[in-house]
Motif scaffolding. Structure first.
Motif, PDB file in Angstrom:
ATOM      1  N   LYS A 133       0.831  -1.200   0.000  1.00 27.72           N
ATOM      2  CA  LYS A 133       0.000   0.000   0.000  1.00 27.72           C
ATOM      3  C   LYS A 133       0.866   1.251   0.000  1.00 27.72           C
ATOM      4  CE  LYS A 133      -3.975  -2.149   0.702  1.00 27.72           C
ATOM      5  NZ  LYS A 133      -4.932  -2.269  -0.358  1.00 27.72           N
ATOM      6  N   ALA A 134       0.476   2.222  -0.795  1.00 26.07           N
ATOM      7  CA  ALA A 134       1.088   3.542  -0.709  1.00 26.07           C
ATOM      8  C   ALA A 134       0.449   4.237   0.486  1.00 26.07           C
ATOM      9  CB  ALA A 134       0.831   4.326  -1.987  1.00 26.07           C
ATOM     10  N   LYS A 135       1.257   4.900   1.282  1.00 28.75           N
ATOM     11  CA  LYS A 135       0.728   5.557   2.487  1.00 28.75           C
ATOM     12  C   LYS A 135      -0.360   6.577   2.140  1.00 28.75           C
ATOM     13  CE  LYS A 135       4.811   4.982   5.340  1.00 28.75           C
ATOM     14  NZ  LYS A 135       5.926   5.650   6.050  1.00 28.75           N
ATOM     15  N   THR A 136      -0.239   7.212   0.986  1.00 30.76           N
ATOM     16  CA  THR A 136      -1.222   8.223   0.594  1.00 30.76           C
ATOM     17  C   THR A 136      -2.592   7.620   0.302  1.00 30.76           C
ATOM     18  OG1 THR A 136      -0.462   8.047  -1.698  1.00 30.76           O
ATOM     19  CG2 THR A 136       0.494   9.812  -0.342  1.00 30.76           C
ATOM     20  N   GLU A 137      -2.637   6.348  -0.103  1.00 34.76           N
ATOM     21  CA  GLU A 137      -3.920   5.715  -0.413  1.00 34.76           C
ATOM     22  C   GLU A 137      -4.534   4.992   0.788  1.00 34.76           C
ATOM     23  OE1 GLU A 137      -4.018   2.198  -2.980  1.00 34.76           O
ATOM     24  OE2 GLU A 137      -2.020   1.663  -2.300  1.00 34.76           O
ATOM     25  N   LEU A 138      -3.799   4.895   1.884  1.00 33.14           N
ATOM     26  CA  LEU A 138      -4.239   4.077   3.011  1.00 33.14           C
ATOM     27  C   LEU A 138      -5.083   4.904   3.981  1.00 33.14           C
ATOM     28  CD1 LEU A 138      -3.941   1.115   3.594  1.00 33.14           C
ATOM     29  CD2 LEU A 138      -1.956   1.616   4.981  1.00 33.14           C
ATOM     30  N   THR A 139      -6.356   5.051   3.647  1.00 39.21           N
ATOM     31  CA  THR A 139      -7.296   5.738   4.531  1.00 39.21           C
ATOM     32  C   THR A 139      -7.585   4.832   5.726  1.00 39.21           C
ATOM     33  OG1 THR A 139      -9.222   4.756   3.447  1.00 39.21           O
ATOM     34  CG2 THR A 139      -8.405   6.852   2.549  1.00 39.21           C
ATOM     35  N   ALA A 140      -8.290   5.344   6.718  1.00 38.97           N
ATOM     36  CA  ALA A 140      -8.651   4.541   7.891  1.00 38.97           C
ATOM     37  C   ALA A 140      -9.465   3.312   7.470  1.00 38.97           C
ATOM     38  CB  ALA A 140      -9.432   5.388   8.892  1.00 38.97           C
ATOM     39  N   ASP A 141     -10.394   3.487   6.529  1.00 38.16           N
ATOM     40  CA  ASP A 141     -11.209   2.362   6.070  1.00 38.16           C
ATOM     41  C   ASP A 141     -10.376   1.322   5.330  1.00 38.16           C
ATOM     42  OD1 ASP A 141     -13.564   3.262   7.188  1.00 38.16           O
ATOM     43  OD2 ASP A 141     -14.253   4.259   5.356  1.00 38.16           O
ATOM     44  N   LYS A 142      -9.454   1.780   4.491  1.00 38.54           N
ATOM     45  CA  LYS A 142      -8.614   0.828   3.751  1.00 38.54           C
ATOM     46  C   LYS A 142      -7.644   0.114   4.686  1.00 38.54           C
ATOM     47  CE  LYS A 142      -9.121   2.767  -0.803  1.00 38.54           C
ATOM     48  NZ  LYS A 142      -8.488   3.283  -2.000  1.00 38.54           N
ATOM     49  N   LEU A 143      -7.160   0.816   5.700  1.00 36.60           N
ATOM     50  CA  LEU A 143      -6.306   0.182   6.700  1.00 36.60           C
ATOM     51  C   LEU A 143      -7.091  -0.890   7.451  1.00 36.60           C
ATOM     52  CD1 LEU A 143      -3.666  -0.067   8.276  1.00 36.60           C
ATOM     53  CD2 LEU A 143      -4.437   1.838   9.715  1.00 36.60           C
ATOM     54  N   PHE A 144      -8.331  -0.559   7.831  1.00 37.20           N
ATOM     55  CA  PHE A 144      -9.211  -1.514   8.509  1.00 37.20           C
ATOM     56  C   PHE A 144      -9.409  -2.762   7.644  1.00 37.20           C
ATOM     57  CE2 PHE A 144     -13.317  -3.401   9.288  1.00 37.20           C
ATOM     58  CZ  PHE A 144     -13.410  -3.459  10.675  1.00 37.20           C
TER      59      PHE A 144
END
Length: 191
Positions: A133-144
């Protein structure tokens, strides 16, 4: 007049018995950016899967990550930065975990702020990681979502390991029984 049945009795509150909660999932954040550690903790503060929360462990370099992985072998998921002490410190750590520690169970989610440093297609083929994952694309929902998928994968691997242990014990028990039976037959034949 009041009779005894009308009297209200005050009972002191006591702590309720603590129920056996599922042990927390161990998740390691290995990143040299303090904001990533804080943001991850904030995004996952109320995370729960199958009644278990998270125990988030932190390492701020690949060297600290090696120490952490040696000390705590039952970490379920690693959220790992690529670029730390060197441009490929995270990738070298992946290799260390898989080859030196022989830890194939831990799920590794590679996070990078510099995707050009470690091209996704090459990294996913060359290294035994489970997500990129690129850190810029990793929203809270995507991290979850990524964490939940990784924890489920870890849980499936743990079940397979337990099943294998059970089978190994059965095979060992059967082998011991067979040896005892052969010894008994040999004793009878020797008479």
């Amino acid at each position: 007049m009041t009779d005894e049945h009308d009297i209200l009795r005050v009972i002191e509150d006591t702590e309720a018995p603590v129920e056996d909660a599922a042990p927390a999932w161990k998740v390691a954040v290995i990143d040299d950016d303090d904001a990533v550690h804080e943001g991850t903790r904030f995004a996952l503060y109320d995370y729960s899967l199958h009644g278990a929360g998270l125990d988030i462990l932190s390492a701020r370099s690949a060297a600290e990550g090696r120490e952490l992985m040696r000390a705590v072998p039952d970490i379920a998921v690693i959220l790992l930065d690529v670029v730390m002490e060197t441009d490929d410190a995270g990738l070298k750590l992946v290799d260390y975990i898989r080859t030196e520690l022989k830890n194939e169970a831990v799920r590794i989610i590679l996070r990078t702020g510099q995707p050009g440093q470690a091209p996704e297609r090459q990294v996913i083929v060359d290294y035994d990681i489970n997500d990129y994952k690129a850190k810029t694309e990793l929203t809270a929902d995507k991290l979850f979502t990524a964490l939940t998928a990784a924890l489920r994968g870890y849980q499936q691997i743990q079940r397979m390991v337990e099943t294998r242990r059970g089978l190994d014990m059965n095979i060992e028990g059967a082998a011991v029984s067979a040896v005892k039976s052969l010894s008994a037959v040999s004793s009878v034949l020797a008479l």
